[in-house]
Design a protein around this motif. Sequence first.
Motif, PDB file in Angstrom:
ATOM      1  N   ALA A 262       0.646  -0.877   0.096  1.00  0.00           N
ATOM      2  CA  ALA A 262       0.338  -0.072  -0.276  1.00  0.00           C
ATOM      3  C   ALA A 262       0.832   1.579   0.343  1.00  0.00           C
ATOM      4  CB  ALA A 262      -1.071   0.087   0.893  1.00  0.00           C
ATOM      5  N   LEU A 263       2.003   0.986   0.897  1.00  0.00           N
ATOM      6  CA  LEU A 263       2.813   2.648   0.958  1.00  0.00           C
ATOM      7  C   LEU A 263       3.523   2.650  -0.537  1.00  0.00           C
ATOM      8  CD1 LEU A 263       5.445   2.923   3.365  1.00  0.00           C
ATOM      9  CD2 LEU A 263       6.583   2.817   1.294  1.00  0.00           C
TER      10      LEU A 263
ATOM     11  N   PRO B  96      -4.586  -0.682   7.291  1.00  0.00           N
ATOM     12  CA  PRO B  96      -3.399  -0.152   5.953  1.00  0.00           C
ATOM     13  C   PRO B  96      -4.157   0.453   4.247  1.00  0.00           C
ATOM     14  CG  PRO B  96      -2.784  -1.917   7.273  1.00  0.00           C
ATOM     15  CD  PRO B  96      -4.150  -1.517   7.639  1.00  0.00           C
ATOM     16  N   MET B  97      -5.151  -0.290   3.945  1.00  0.00           N
ATOM     17  CA  MET B  97      -4.960  -0.549   2.687  1.00  0.00           C
ATOM     18  C   MET B  97      -6.108   1.016   2.382  1.00  0.00           C
ATOM     19  SD  MET B  97      -7.060  -2.769  -0.214  1.00  0.00           S
ATOM     20  CE  MET B  97      -7.177  -2.298  -1.906  1.00  0.00           C
ATOM     21  N   THR B  98      -6.441   1.497   3.338  1.00  0.00           N
ATOM     22  CA  THR B  98      -7.870   3.342   3.423  1.00  0.00           C
ATOM     23  C   THR B  98      -6.823   4.768   2.480  1.00  0.00           C
ATOM     24  OG1 THR B  98      -8.634   1.865   5.579  1.00  0.00           O
ATOM     25  CG2 THR B  98      -8.269   4.790   4.581  1.00  0.00           C
TER      26      THR B  98
ATOM     27  N   ILE C 155      -1.999  -0.797  16.277  1.00  0.00           N
ATOM     28  CA  ILE C 155      -1.462  -0.897  15.504  1.00  0.00           C
ATOM     29  C   ILE C 155      -1.276  -0.924  13.850  1.00  0.00           C
ATOM     30  CG2 ILE C 155       0.339  -3.363  14.572  1.00  0.00           C
ATOM     31  CD1 ILE C 155      -0.205  -4.259  16.886  1.00  0.00           C
ATOM     32  N   ARG C 156      -2.619  -1.619  13.558  1.00  0.00           N
ATOM     33  CA  ARG C 156      -2.975  -1.216  12.166  1.00  0.00           C
ATOM     34  C   ARG C 156      -3.078   0.157  12.006  1.00  0.00           C
ATOM     35  NH1 ARG C 156       1.154  -5.694  11.492  1.00  0.00           N
ATOM     36  NH2 ARG C 156       0.241  -6.927  12.337  1.00  0.00           N
ATOM     37  N   ALA C 157      -3.975   0.200  12.460  1.00  0.00           N
ATOM     38  CA  ALA C 157      -4.276   1.913  12.646  1.00  0.00           C
ATOM     39  C   ALA C 157      -3.371   3.383  12.565  1.00  0.00           C
ATOM     40  CB  ALA C 157      -5.194   2.878  13.974  1.00  0.00           C
ATOM     41  N   GLY C 158      -2.397   2.627  13.057  1.00  0.00           N
ATOM     42  CA  GLY C 158      -0.866   3.696  13.402  1.00  0.00           C
ATOM     43  C   GLY C 158      -0.402   3.185  11.868  1.00  0.00           C
TER      44      GLY C 158
ATOM     45  N   LEU D 193      -1.908   5.664   9.546  1.00  0.00           N
ATOM     46  CA  LEU D 193      -1.960   7.034   9.772  1.00  0.00           C
ATOM     47  C   LEU D 193      -0.118   6.924   9.119  1.00  0.00           C
ATOM     48  CD1 LEU D 193      -3.708   7.308  13.539  1.00  0.00           C
ATOM     49  CD2 LEU D 193      -4.092   8.230  10.768  1.00  0.00           C
ATOM     50  N   MET D 194       0.912   6.103   9.580  1.00  0.00           N
ATOM     51  CA  MET D 194       1.891   6.270   8.599  1.00  0.00           C
ATOM     52  C   MET D 194       1.989   6.548   6.930  1.00  0.00           C
ATOM     53  SD  MET D 194       5.459   3.910   9.071  1.00  0.00           S
ATOM     54  CE  MET D 194       4.456   2.942   8.292  1.00  0.00           C
ATOM     55  N   ILE D 195       1.395   5.685   6.231  1.00  0.00           N
ATOM     56  CA  ILE D 195       1.062   5.619   4.974  1.00  0.00           C
ATOM     57  C   ILE D 195       0.375   7.408   4.627  1.00  0.00           C
ATOM     58  CG2 ILE D 195      -0.765   4.841   3.185  1.00  0.00           C
ATOM     59  CD1 ILE D 195       0.559   1.758   4.177  1.00  0.00           C
TER      60      ILE D 195
END
Length: 422
Positions: A243-244, A311-313, A373-376, A379-381
């Motif tokens: 995703a990134l 992560p895909m959002t 974890i996955r929300a983070g 937000l990182m991406i």
Amino acid sequence: MKQMIIHGGKPLKGDVWIGGAKNSTVALIPASILSRTPVTLEGVPRIADVDNLMDLLSEMDVKCDFQETTLKINPEDIHMSPLPAGKIKSLRASYYFMGALLGRFGKAVVGFPGGDDIGPRPIDQHIKGFEALGATVKNQNDQIIITAPTEGLKGAVIDLAMPSVGATINIMLAAVTAKGQTIINNAAKEPEIIDLATFLNNMGAVVRGTGTETIRIEGVARLESKAPHTIIPDRIEAGTYIALAATVGNGIRIHNIIEEHLDSYLAKVEEMGVVTKVDEDSLYVYPAGDLKMVQVRTDPYPGFATDLQQPMTPLLLSAKSGEGIISDTIYPKRVGHIPELQKMGADIQAEDNFILIHPTAELKGAHVSAGEIRAGACLMIAGLMAKGETVISNAGNILRGYDRVEEKIKKLGGDISVIDAN
């Protein structure tokens, strides 16, 4: 408390190597206490959850030596010890010590598990499995006390109401040393369960059928580790970097993957218009052109993993037209990332257990918080995509699940740092 500071808008390029699967590792470490001889795990990710599990092992006088990506665990001097609620509450996967301690000692005293706040995740299926094996389960003083009968655990047929990964693993850990045969029906099929079975079988266990809905276990009296076990690659970390790469990448090769573990995810990414090239154990993500929205529904493996919907959002936000819809059938309340993305200017809403996503031309840096974890990771991406500075508080949650994430993104050219918050 940790903060992640990102200056976004920079294209990333290069190579990234995926670490060992977090969701395997957090089961394999508790499983190691079933061995009567030292255990060596290779490909262990450098994540905070590993440190927390090693702390719990130290409570039982289990010696650990973690160098590079190799973790050596010596359970020869282990003693039965109640595991404190404070440390147990730091990560949910610590509940695997229930099954491991029950299988090793016939008793487990464990504080109620904690972990990410992503909605209700009851452990009734775990308890049902332990009781079917003959154990008595009591709740007392914020602890779960599980006790096998004097004659030991006995194999049983256990029908899970849903294919729970946690319950499947915990029952496996308790049943490998139970007398007779245990059958788990409606078992979870995740690759991490197969990885655990491989580890157990190499120590002398007899576990068959992992990867299908019926697992059969023939109990054995003793387990001994005879060779190192290499952990499978982390499919969730791999999906996050895909995703990134598709949002801010200018050509990124992702190494150490198993493509078939990502089939459902890659199908959706490619439906959006992302172009990839798969080699034997790596995947190249080409710079993305105009992407289109898709609808995502999470399901138990081999369906689309719930851990990848967040992560895909940001990738969905980068689409040029249409409306994206995410339906998380596993954890429908997993929406804590949405108000944080809205702070960054994202056109996204949660309505009636659906996440509705509209194209967002530009994200702007903001102060946001990683609730889990996955929300983070989401937000990182988003921060890498955004214009300006993004500060992610509670960034320790990201470090719980992503191997050397700051180092990896810096090598790709990202402007990212993790600091101790004041």
